[in-house]
Design an enzyme around this catalytic site. Structure first.
Site, PDB file in Angstrom:
ATOM      1  N   HIS A 280      69.790 -22.780 -40.645  1.00 45.81           N
ATOM      2  CA  HIS A 280      70.186 -22.607 -42.041  1.00 45.81           C
ATOM      3  C   HIS A 280      71.697 -22.488 -42.190  1.00 45.81           C
ATOM      4  CE1 HIS A 280      71.080 -18.326 -41.391  1.00 45.81           C
ATOM      5  NE2 HIS A 280      69.928 -18.230 -40.739  1.00 45.81           N
TER       6      HIS A 280
ATOM      7  N   CYS B  33      67.990 -17.007 -35.534  1.00 48.85           N
ATOM      8  CA  CYS B  33      68.102 -18.314 -36.188  1.00 48.85           C
ATOM      9  C   CYS B  33      69.315 -19.075 -35.658  1.00 48.85           C
ATOM     10  CB  CYS B  33      68.232 -18.142 -37.700  1.00 48.85           C
ATOM     11  SG  CYS B  33      66.738 -17.505 -38.503  1.00 48.85           S
TER      12      CYS B  33
END
Length: 371
Positions: free
Chosen positions: A293, A311
Protein backbone atom coordinates in the site's frame (compact mmCIF):
# COMPACT_ATOMS: atom_id res chain seq x y z
CA UNK A 1 -68.20 -60.23 -27.49
CA UNK A 2 -64.86 -58.44 -27.25
CA UNK A 3 -63.37 -57.86 -23.79
CA UNK A 4 -62.83 -54.41 -22.34
CA UNK A 5 -59.39 -52.93 -23.28
CA UNK A 6 -56.95 -52.94 -20.37
CA UNK A 7 -56.49 -49.74 -18.40
CA UNK A 8 -53.47 -47.62 -19.43
CA UNK A 9 -51.83 -48.15 -16.02
CA UNK A 10 -51.97 -51.90 -16.62
CA UNK A 11 -50.34 -51.58 -20.04
CA UNK A 12 -47.73 -48.95 -19.17
CA UNK A 13 -46.02 -49.16 -15.79
CA UNK A 14 -44.17 -46.04 -14.60
CA UNK A 15 -41.78 -45.80 -11.65
CA UNK A 16 -41.94 -43.61 -9.55
CA UNK A 17 -45.69 -43.94 -9.38
CA UNK A 18 -48.07 -41.24 -10.56
CA UNK A 19 -48.47 -38.45 -8.02
CA UNK A 20 -45.49 -39.50 -5.89
CA UNK A 21 -43.94 -36.74 -3.81
CA UNK A 22 -40.56 -36.31 -2.17
CA UNK A 23 -38.93 -38.89 -4.44
CA UNK A 24 -35.26 -39.35 -3.55
CA UNK A 25 -32.61 -38.70 -6.22
CA UNK A 26 -31.34 -42.29 -6.28
CA UNK A 27 -34.81 -43.70 -7.10
CA UNK A 28 -34.78 -45.36 -10.56
CA UNK A 29 -36.89 -43.77 -13.29
CA UNK A 30 -38.35 -46.57 -15.39
CA UNK A 31 -41.13 -46.96 -17.96
CA UNK A 32 -41.99 -50.54 -18.94
CA UNK A 33 -44.68 -52.75 -20.47
CA UNK A 34 -45.32 -56.36 -19.41
CA UNK A 35 -46.01 -57.27 -23.03
CA UNK A 36 -46.26 -55.65 -26.42
CA UNK A 37 -43.88 -52.74 -26.97
CA UNK A 38 -43.29 -49.08 -26.20
CA UNK A 39 -43.74 -46.76 -29.16
CA UNK A 40 -42.58 -43.47 -27.59
CA UNK A 41 -41.59 -42.04 -24.25
CA UNK A 42 -41.18 -38.34 -23.48
CA UNK A 43 -39.97 -37.18 -20.06
CA UNK A 44 -39.62 -33.51 -19.09
CA UNK A 45 -38.02 -32.11 -15.94
CA UNK A 46 -39.32 -28.79 -14.62
CA UNK A 47 -36.78 -27.20 -12.27
CA UNK A 48 -36.17 -23.57 -11.35
CA UNK A 49 -38.95 -22.51 -13.75
CA UNK A 50 -37.18 -24.17 -16.68
CA UNK A 51 -38.33 -27.22 -18.58
CA UNK A 52 -35.67 -29.64 -19.82
CA UNK A 53 -36.18 -32.85 -21.83
CA UNK A 54 -34.75 -35.92 -20.09
CA UNK A 55 -32.78 -37.99 -22.62
CA UNK A 56 -33.22 -41.75 -22.57
CA UNK A 57 -33.80 -44.75 -24.78
CA UNK A 58 -36.20 -47.62 -25.39
CA UNK A 59 -34.60 -51.05 -25.05
CA UNK A 60 -34.10 -53.16 -28.15
CA UNK A 61 -36.95 -55.48 -27.14
CA UNK A 62 -39.30 -52.51 -26.74
CA UNK A 63 -40.28 -53.49 -23.21
CA UNK A 64 -38.62 -50.68 -21.23
CA UNK A 65 -37.30 -47.12 -21.30
CA UNK A 66 -34.57 -45.79 -19.04
CA UNK A 67 -32.97 -42.32 -18.83
CA UNK A 68 -29.35 -41.78 -19.80
CA UNK A 69 -28.58 -40.32 -16.37
CA UNK A 70 -28.64 -42.22 -13.11
CA UNK A 71 -29.99 -39.64 -10.67
CA UNK A 72 -33.09 -37.50 -10.47
CA UNK A 73 -32.86 -33.78 -9.97
CA UNK A 74 -33.93 -32.38 -6.61
CA UNK A 75 -36.81 -29.96 -6.09
CA UNK A 76 -38.13 -30.84 -9.55
CA UNK A 77 -41.39 -31.95 -11.18
CA UNK A 78 -41.19 -34.75 -13.72
CA UNK A 79 -43.78 -35.37 -16.43
CA UNK A 80 -43.89 -38.71 -18.26
CA UNK A 81 -45.85 -39.25 -21.49
CA UNK A 82 -45.68 -42.74 -22.95
CA UNK A 83 -47.44 -44.55 -25.81
CA UNK A 84 -47.41 -48.35 -26.16
CA UNK A 85 -49.04 -51.26 -27.97
CA UNK A 86 -50.25 -54.18 -25.86
CA UNK A 87 -50.03 -57.85 -26.89
CA UNK A 88 -53.28 -57.55 -28.86
CA UNK A 89 -52.15 -54.50 -30.80
CA UNK A 90 -54.22 -52.01 -28.83
CA UNK A 91 -52.58 -48.59 -28.44
CA UNK A 92 -52.52 -46.98 -24.98
CA UNK A 93 -51.21 -43.66 -23.77
CA UNK A 94 -50.30 -42.68 -20.23
CA UNK A 95 -49.48 -39.34 -18.59
CA UNK A 96 -47.95 -39.32 -15.11
CA UNK A 97 -46.20 -36.82 -12.88
CA UNK A 98 -44.13 -36.95 -9.73
CA UNK A 99 -42.05 -34.50 -7.70
CA UNK A 100 -38.67 -35.02 -6.09
CA UNK A 101 -37.25 -34.38 -2.67
CA UNK A 102 -36.70 -30.75 -1.64
CA UNK A 103 -33.64 -30.69 0.63
CA UNK A 104 -33.63 -28.48 3.69
CA UNK A 105 -29.87 -27.93 3.51
CA UNK A 106 -27.96 -26.64 0.51
CA UNK A 107 -24.34 -25.68 -0.06
CA UNK A 108 -22.87 -23.15 -2.47
CA UNK A 109 -19.35 -22.19 -3.48
CA UNK A 110 -18.23 -18.55 -3.50
CA UNK A 111 -15.87 -18.25 -6.46
CA UNK A 112 -12.77 -16.12 -7.06
CA UNK A 113 -12.19 -14.36 -9.48
CA UNK A 114 -15.24 -12.50 -10.74
CA UNK A 115 -17.06 -13.43 -13.93
CA UNK A 116 -15.77 -11.63 -17.05
CA UNK A 117 -12.85 -10.10 -15.19
CA UNK A 118 -9.34 -9.57 -16.57
CA UNK A 119 -6.72 -10.80 -14.13
CA UNK A 120 -3.01 -11.20 -13.69
CA UNK A 121 -1.16 -14.39 -14.60
CA UNK A 122 -0.97 -15.55 -10.98
CA UNK A 123 -4.72 -15.82 -10.44
CA UNK A 124 -5.83 -19.03 -8.69
CA UNK A 125 -9.44 -20.18 -9.03
CA UNK A 126 -10.74 -20.56 -5.48
CA UNK A 127 -14.07 -21.89 -4.19
CA UNK A 128 -15.08 -21.22 -0.58
CA UNK A 129 -18.01 -23.41 0.47
CA UNK A 130 -20.57 -22.24 2.99
CA UNK A 131 -20.77 -25.71 4.58
CA UNK A 132 -18.33 -28.48 5.47
CA UNK A 133 -17.83 -30.82 2.52
CA UNK A 134 -17.55 -34.48 3.52
CA UNK A 135 -17.92 -36.03 0.07
CA UNK A 136 -15.07 -34.01 -1.40
CA UNK A 137 -14.41 -36.39 -4.29
CA UNK A 138 -17.96 -35.95 -5.62
CA UNK A 139 -17.78 -32.17 -5.30
CA UNK A 140 -14.37 -32.07 -6.97
CA UNK A 141 -15.69 -34.10 -9.92
CA UNK A 142 -18.56 -31.63 -10.30
CA UNK A 143 -16.24 -28.64 -10.86
CA UNK A 144 -14.39 -28.27 -14.18
CA UNK A 145 -11.80 -25.61 -14.93
CA UNK A 146 -10.65 -25.46 -18.55
CA UNK A 147 -8.42 -23.07 -20.47
CA UNK A 148 -8.03 -21.86 -24.05
CA UNK A 149 -5.26 -22.35 -25.14
CA UNK A 150 -5.45 -25.66 -23.29
CA UNK A 151 -3.32 -26.23 -20.20
CA UNK A 152 -3.46 -28.83 -17.45
CA UNK A 153 -5.37 -27.38 -14.48
CA UNK A 154 -5.44 -29.35 -11.22
CA UNK A 155 -7.44 -29.08 -7.97
CA UNK A 156 -6.19 -28.84 -4.38
CA UNK A 157 -8.24 -29.00 -1.18
CA UNK A 158 -7.43 -26.80 1.78
CA UNK A 159 -9.49 -28.45 4.51
CA UNK A 160 -13.16 -29.25 3.99
CA UNK A 161 -14.47 -25.86 2.85
CA UNK A 162 -12.01 -24.65 0.20
CA UNK A 163 -11.10 -26.01 -3.24
CA UNK A 164 -8.52 -24.21 -5.42
CA UNK A 165 -7.41 -24.77 -9.03
CA UNK A 166 -4.20 -23.74 -10.81
CA UNK A 167 -1.88 -24.84 -13.62
CA UNK A 168 1.72 -25.91 -12.99
CA UNK A 169 3.10 -22.50 -14.00
CA UNK A 170 1.52 -19.06 -14.14
CA UNK A 171 -1.17 -18.68 -16.81
CA UNK A 172 -0.01 -17.53 -20.23
CA UNK A 173 -1.16 -13.99 -21.07
CA UNK A 174 -4.32 -14.02 -23.17
CA UNK A 175 -5.62 -17.31 -21.78
CA UNK A 176 -9.41 -17.59 -21.41
CA UNK A 177 -10.41 -19.69 -18.41
CA UNK A 178 -13.86 -21.22 -17.95
CA UNK A 179 -15.17 -22.50 -14.63
CA UNK A 180 -18.16 -24.87 -14.82
CA UNK A 181 -19.97 -25.56 -11.55
CA UNK A 182 -22.05 -28.72 -11.85
CA UNK A 183 -22.86 -28.74 -8.15
CA UNK A 184 -26.63 -28.88 -8.48
CA UNK A 185 -27.95 -31.85 -6.45
CA UNK A 186 -24.46 -33.17 -5.62
CA UNK A 187 -24.52 -34.50 -2.06
CA UNK A 188 -21.60 -32.73 -0.39
CA UNK A 189 -22.42 -34.09 3.08
CA UNK A 190 -25.24 -36.29 4.40
CA UNK A 191 -28.48 -34.48 3.53
CA UNK A 192 -26.64 -31.41 2.17
CA UNK A 193 -26.91 -30.86 -1.58
CA UNK A 194 -25.33 -28.40 -3.99
CA UNK A 195 -27.37 -25.60 -5.53
CA UNK A 196 -25.29 -24.18 -8.40
CA UNK A 197 -25.34 -25.21 -12.04
CA UNK A 198 -23.60 -22.42 -13.89
CA UNK A 199 -20.48 -21.44 -15.80
CA UNK A 200 -18.41 -18.30 -15.85
CA UNK A 201 -15.13 -17.20 -17.41
CA UNK A 202 -12.29 -14.75 -17.04
CA UNK A 203 -9.38 -13.60 -19.17
CA UNK A 204 -5.70 -13.49 -18.24
CA UNK A 205 -4.07 -10.17 -19.06
CA UNK A 206 -0.41 -9.27 -19.40
CA UNK A 207 2.21 -10.80 -17.12
CA UNK A 208 3.42 -8.69 -14.19
CA UNK A 209 5.48 -10.22 -11.39
CA UNK A 210 7.15 -8.03 -8.77
CA UNK A 211 10.04 -9.08 -6.52
CA UNK A 212 10.27 -7.41 -3.11
CA UNK A 213 13.70 -7.71 -1.50
CA UNK A 214 13.16 -6.94 2.18
CA UNK A 215 16.89 -6.72 2.86
CA UNK A 216 17.60 -4.34 -0.03
CA UNK A 217 14.34 -2.36 0.51
CA UNK A 218 13.48 -2.52 -3.19
CA UNK A 219 10.81 -3.93 -5.46
CA UNK A 220 11.63 -4.95 -9.02
CA UNK A 221 8.58 -4.75 -11.28
CA UNK A 222 8.77 -7.01 -14.34
CA UNK A 223 6.27 -6.77 -17.19
CA UNK A 224 6.25 -9.74 -19.60
CA UNK A 225 9.67 -10.70 -18.26
CA UNK A 226 11.30 -7.29 -18.79
CA UNK A 227 12.32 -5.02 -15.91
CA UNK A 228 9.86 -2.14 -15.86
CA UNK A 229 11.15 -0.32 -12.78
CA UNK A 230 12.88 -0.73 -9.43
CA UNK A 231 10.87 0.95 -6.69
CA UNK A 232 12.09 1.78 -3.16
CA UNK A 233 9.96 0.17 -0.42
CA UNK A 234 9.72 -0.35 3.31
CA UNK A 235 8.81 -3.80 4.62
CA UNK A 236 8.04 -5.26 8.04
CA UNK A 237 10.15 -4.09 10.95
CA UNK A 238 12.43 -6.55 12.77
CA UNK A 239 9.65 -7.01 15.33
CA UNK A 240 6.89 -7.44 12.73
CA UNK A 241 8.50 -9.01 9.70
CA UNK A 242 6.88 -9.55 6.30
CA UNK A 243 6.12 -13.06 5.07
CA UNK A 244 8.46 -14.50 2.46
CA UNK A 245 7.03 -16.19 -0.60
CA UNK A 246 4.66 -15.65 -3.49
CA UNK A 247 1.48 -13.71 -2.79
CA UNK A 248 -1.31 -12.81 -5.22
CA UNK A 249 -3.18 -9.51 -5.31
CA UNK A 250 -6.80 -10.35 -4.40
CA UNK A 251 -8.24 -6.87 -3.78
CA UNK A 252 -7.42 -3.32 -4.85
CA UNK A 253 -8.68 -0.31 -2.87
CA UNK A 254 -8.12 3.34 -3.72
CA UNK A 255 -8.49 4.21 -0.03
CA UNK A 256 -9.13 2.02 3.01
CA UNK A 257 -8.99 2.14 6.77
CA UNK A 258 -6.36 0.02 8.55
CA UNK A 259 -6.74 -0.65 12.27
CA UNK A 260 -4.12 -2.78 13.97
CA UNK A 261 -6.65 -4.21 16.41
CA UNK A 262 -8.33 -6.14 13.57
CA UNK A 263 -5.15 -8.11 12.82
CA UNK A 264 -3.79 -8.64 16.32
CA UNK A 265 -1.72 -5.49 16.82
CA UNK A 266 -3.28 -4.16 20.07
CA UNK A 267 -2.16 -1.87 22.84
CA UNK A 268 -2.70 -2.67 26.51
CA UNK A 269 -6.01 -0.78 26.40
CA UNK A 270 -7.23 -2.98 23.54
CA UNK A 271 -6.95 -0.27 20.91
CA UNK A 272 -4.93 -0.82 17.75
CA UNK A 273 -1.25 0.05 17.63
CA UNK A 274 -2.24 2.05 14.57
CA UNK A 275 -5.52 3.31 13.13
CA UNK A 276 -5.16 5.01 9.75
CA UNK A 277 -8.51 5.96 8.18
CA UNK A 278 -7.29 6.72 4.65
CA UNK A 279 -4.52 4.35 3.54
CA UNK A 280 -4.09 5.00 -0.21
CA UNK A 281 -3.53 2.51 -3.04
CA UNK A 282 -4.01 -0.61 -0.92
CA UNK A 283 -3.57 -4.03 -2.53
CA UNK A 284 -4.42 -7.08 -0.41
CA UNK A 285 -1.87 -9.92 -0.51
CA UNK A 286 -3.06 -12.27 2.25
CA UNK A 287 -6.27 -13.03 4.11
CA UNK A 288 -4.45 -12.37 7.39
CA UNK A 289 -3.94 -8.70 6.55
CA UNK A 290 -0.75 -8.29 4.51
CA UNK A 291 -1.09 -5.42 2.03
CA UNK A 292 1.12 -3.60 -0.41
CA UNK A 293 0.00 0.00 0.00
CA UNK A 294 0.84 3.66 -0.23
CA UNK A 295 2.39 5.29 2.84
CA UNK A 296 2.24 9.05 3.48
CA UNK A 297 2.96 9.05 7.25
CA UNK A 298 6.49 7.60 7.29
CA UNK A 299 9.49 9.87 6.82
CA UNK A 300 12.63 9.14 4.82
CA UNK A 301 12.53 5.32 5.11
CA UNK A 302 11.75 4.08 1.60
CA UNK A 303 14.70 2.20 0.19
CA UNK A 304 16.48 2.53 3.54
CA UNK A 305 14.66 0.82 6.42
CA UNK A 306 11.86 -1.58 7.29
CA UNK A 307 9.36 -0.01 9.68
CA UNK A 308 5.93 -1.47 8.93
CA UNK A 309 3.80 -3.98 10.83
CA UNK A 310 4.35 -6.57 8.08
CA UNK A 311 2.98 -4.80 5.01
CA UNK A 312 5.01 -3.56 2.05
CA UNK A 313 4.87 0.22 1.83
CA UNK A 314 5.52 2.54 -1.12
CA UNK A 315 5.88 6.32 -0.88
CA UNK A 316 2.61 8.19 -1.35
CA UNK A 317 0.80 11.38 -0.32
CA UNK A 318 -2.34 11.82 1.74
CA UNK A 319 -5.31 10.95 -0.43
CA UNK A 320 -3.05 9.21 -2.94
CA UNK A 321 -1.64 10.54 -6.20
CA UNK A 322 -0.92 9.00 -9.58
CA UNK A 323 2.62 10.43 -9.76
CA UNK A 324 3.88 8.77 -6.57
CA UNK A 325 5.56 5.32 -6.57
CA UNK A 326 2.45 3.83 -4.93
CA UNK A 327 0.09 5.48 -7.42
CA UNK A 328 2.27 4.51 -10.37
CA UNK A 329 2.32 0.87 -9.29
CA UNK A 330 -1.40 0.74 -8.43
CA UNK A 331 -2.38 2.09 -11.84
CA UNK A 332 -0.32 -0.62 -13.55
CA UNK A 333 -1.54 -3.55 -11.47
CA UNK A 334 -4.32 -6.13 -11.73
CA UNK A 335 -5.98 -8.46 -9.30
CA UNK A 336 -4.10 -11.70 -9.91
CA UNK A 337 -0.64 -10.15 -10.17
CA UNK A 338 2.10 -11.85 -8.17
CA UNK A 339 4.19 -10.15 -5.48
CA UNK A 340 7.08 -12.28 -4.24
CA UNK A 341 8.97 -11.35 -1.07
CA UNK A 342 12.52 -12.58 -0.45
CA UNK A 343 15.20 -12.06 2.22
CA UNK A 344 12.76 -11.29 5.02
CA UNK A 345 13.43 -12.79 8.44
CA UNK A 346 10.10 -14.55 8.50
CA UNK A 347 8.59 -17.85 7.42
CA UNK A 348 7.12 -18.52 4.01
CA UNK A 349 3.49 -17.49 3.68
CA UNK A 350 1.05 -20.39 4.15
CA UNK A 351 -0.40 -21.65 0.85
CA UNK A 352 -3.97 -21.13 2.09
CA UNK A 353 -3.35 -17.58 3.34
CA UNK A 354 -4.93 -15.67 0.49
CA UNK A 355 -4.06 -17.21 -2.88
CA UNK A 356 -0.70 -18.55 -1.71
CA UNK A 357 -0.89 -21.82 -3.60
CA UNK A 358 2.09 -20.94 -5.81
CA UNK A 359 4.29 -21.64 -2.79
CA UNK A 360 3.57 -25.37 -3.22
CA UNK A 361 5.50 -27.44 -5.74
CA UNK A 362 3.46 -29.13 -8.48
CA UNK A 363 3.90 -32.43 -6.65
CA UNK A 364 2.68 -30.93 -3.39
CA UNK A 365 -0.24 -29.30 -5.18
CA UNK A 366 -1.36 -32.55 -6.79
CA UNK A 367 -1.18 -34.32 -3.45
CA UNK A 368 -4.13 -32.19 -2.34
CA UNK A 369 -6.50 -33.58 -4.98
CA UNK A 370 -8.95 -36.47 -4.66
CA UNK A 371 -9.77 -39.07 -7.31
Amino acid sequence: MLGKPPAPEDVIRVTPQDGAKGVRPQTPLLVRVPGGRLESVKVVRSQDAQETPVPGRIAADGLSWRPDGHRLGLAARYTVDAVALDRDGNRSARHTTFTTYVPEKRFIGYVTPENRSTVGTGMIVSLEFNREIENRAAVQRAVRVTAEPAVDVRPHWFGSTRLDFRPEEYWAPGTRVTVALGLRDVEGAPGVYGLQDKSFSFTVGRSQVSLVDAAEHTMQVRRDGDLLATVPITAGSPKNTTYNGKMVVTEMLELTRMNGATVGFKKADGKGEYDIPDVPHAMRLTASGTFLHGNYWADDVFGKANVSHGCVGLRDVKGGAADTPAGWFFDRSLVGDVIEVVHSRDKRVAPDNGLGGWNLSWREWNAGALE
